[in-house]
Design a protein around this motif. Structure first.
Motif, mmCIF file in Angstrom:
data_model
loop_
_atom_site.group_PDB
_atom_site.id
_atom_site.type_symbol
_atom_site.label_atom_id
_atom_site.label_comp_id
_atom_site.label_asym_id
_atom_site.label_seq_id
_atom_site.Cartn_x
_atom_site.Cartn_y
_atom_site.Cartn_z
ATOM 1 N N GLU A 43 -119.724 14.470 56.801
ATOM 2 C CA GLU A 43 -118.415 15.067 57.035
ATOM 3 C C GLU A 43 -118.541 16.148 58.111
ATOM 4 O O GLU A 43 -119.442 16.980 58.051
ATOM 5 C CB GLU A 43 -117.879 15.667 55.746
ATOM 6 C CG GLU A 43 -117.653 14.634 54.659
ATOM 7 C CD GLU A 43 -117.208 15.249 53.348
ATOM 8 O OE1 GLU A 43 -117.033 16.486 53.285
ATOM 9 O OE2 GLU A 43 -117.048 14.487 52.395
ATOM 10 N N TYR A 47 -114.857 16.207 65.866
ATOM 11 C CA TYR A 47 -115.243 14.815 66.082
ATOM 12 C C TYR A 47 -116.762 14.683 66.030
ATOM 13 O O TYR A 47 -117.481 15.457 66.656
ATOM 14 C CB TYR A 47 -114.716 14.318 67.435
ATOM 15 C CG TYR A 47 -114.773 12.819 67.568
ATOM 16 C CD1 TYR A 47 -113.761 12.027 67.045
ATOM 17 C CD2 TYR A 47 -115.837 12.198 68.196
ATOM 18 C CE1 TYR A 47 -113.811 10.649 67.160
ATOM 19 C CE2 TYR A 47 -115.895 10.821 68.312
ATOM 20 C CZ TYR A 47 -114.875 10.056 67.793
ATOM 21 O OH TYR A 47 -114.929 8.691 67.894
ATOM 22 N N VAL A 60 -115.828 6.029 62.662
ATOM 23 C CA VAL A 60 -115.262 7.361 62.483
ATOM 24 C C VAL A 60 -113.979 7.240 61.680
ATOM 25 O O VAL A 60 -113.148 6.380 61.963
ATOM 26 C CB VAL A 60 -114.959 8.035 63.843
ATOM 27 C CG1 VAL A 60 -114.284 9.376 63.642
ATOM 28 C CG2 VAL A 60 -116.218 8.189 64.662
ATOM 29 N N GLN A 61 -113.846 8.090 60.656
ATOM 30 C CA GLN A 61 -112.633 8.141 59.852
ATOM 31 C C GLN A 61 -112.039 9.527 59.969
ATOM 32 O O GLN A 61 -112.743 10.522 59.853
ATOM 33 C CB GLN A 61 -112.950 7.909 58.367
ATOM 34 C CG GLN A 61 -112.926 6.491 57.921
ATOM 35 C CD GLN A 61 -113.185 6.433 56.424
ATOM 36 O OE1 GLN A 61 -114.257 6.795 55.978
ATOM 37 N NE2 GLN A 61 -112.203 5.998 55.684
ATOM 38 N N LYS A 62 -110.728 9.605 60.202
ATOM 39 C CA LYS A 62 -110.036 10.899 60.260
ATOM 40 C C LYS A 62 -109.562 11.243 58.864
ATOM 41 O O LYS A 62 -108.992 10.415 58.177
ATOM 42 C CB LYS A 62 -108.843 10.804 61.212
ATOM 43 C CG LYS A 62 -108.013 12.053 61.264
ATOM 44 C CD LYS A 62 -108.013 12.635 62.643
ATOM 45 C CE LYS A 62 -107.040 13.775 62.742
ATOM 46 N NZ LYS A 62 -107.639 15.040 62.448
ATOM 47 N N TYR A 67 -113.332 14.998 60.046
ATOM 48 C CA TYR A 67 -113.733 13.626 60.315
ATOM 49 C C TYR A 67 -114.903 13.239 59.418
ATOM 50 O O TYR A 67 -115.677 14.091 58.991
ATOM 51 C CB TYR A 67 -114.184 13.464 61.767
ATOM 52 C CG TYR A 67 -113.085 13.646 62.777
ATOM 53 C CD1 TYR A 67 -112.341 12.559 63.210
ATOM 54 C CD2 TYR A 67 -112.788 14.888 63.309
ATOM 55 C CE1 TYR A 67 -111.331 12.710 64.144
ATOM 56 C CE2 TYR A 67 -111.792 15.059 64.238
ATOM 57 C CZ TYR A 67 -111.067 13.961 64.655
ATOM 58 O OH TYR A 67 -110.067 14.114 65.569
#
Length: 72
Positions: A43, A47, A60-62, A67
């Motif tokens: 985490e 970015y 990549v997950q927002k 992120y």
């Protein structure tokens, strides 16, 4: 005056380079007999970098807090 400007630049460069080092490990590793690669997710507040802890970024997950970077 030159010493003051130089000290300010050194301080700003030192602060800017320390942003990537703050990540939390989520410890998601799939341990199955047929898995060829192990994935870890970290985490980040900003970015995620393309390389982290010797691993390569693959996804990549927002999230609401920043992120999540998936590494292999």
């Amino acid at each position: 005056m030159k010493k003051f400007v130089l000290a300010t630049l050194v301080l700003l460069i030192g602060i800017g380079g320390a942003q990537v080092g703050h990540a939390q490990t989520a410890n998601v590793i799939e341990n199955q007999n047929n898995v060829r690669a192990q994935f870890k997710k970290y985490e980040f507040k900003s970015y995620p970098p393309s390389k982290y802890a010797g691993m390569t970024l693959i996804k990549v997950q927002k999230t609401s807090g920043g992120y999540i970077g998936w590494y292999v």
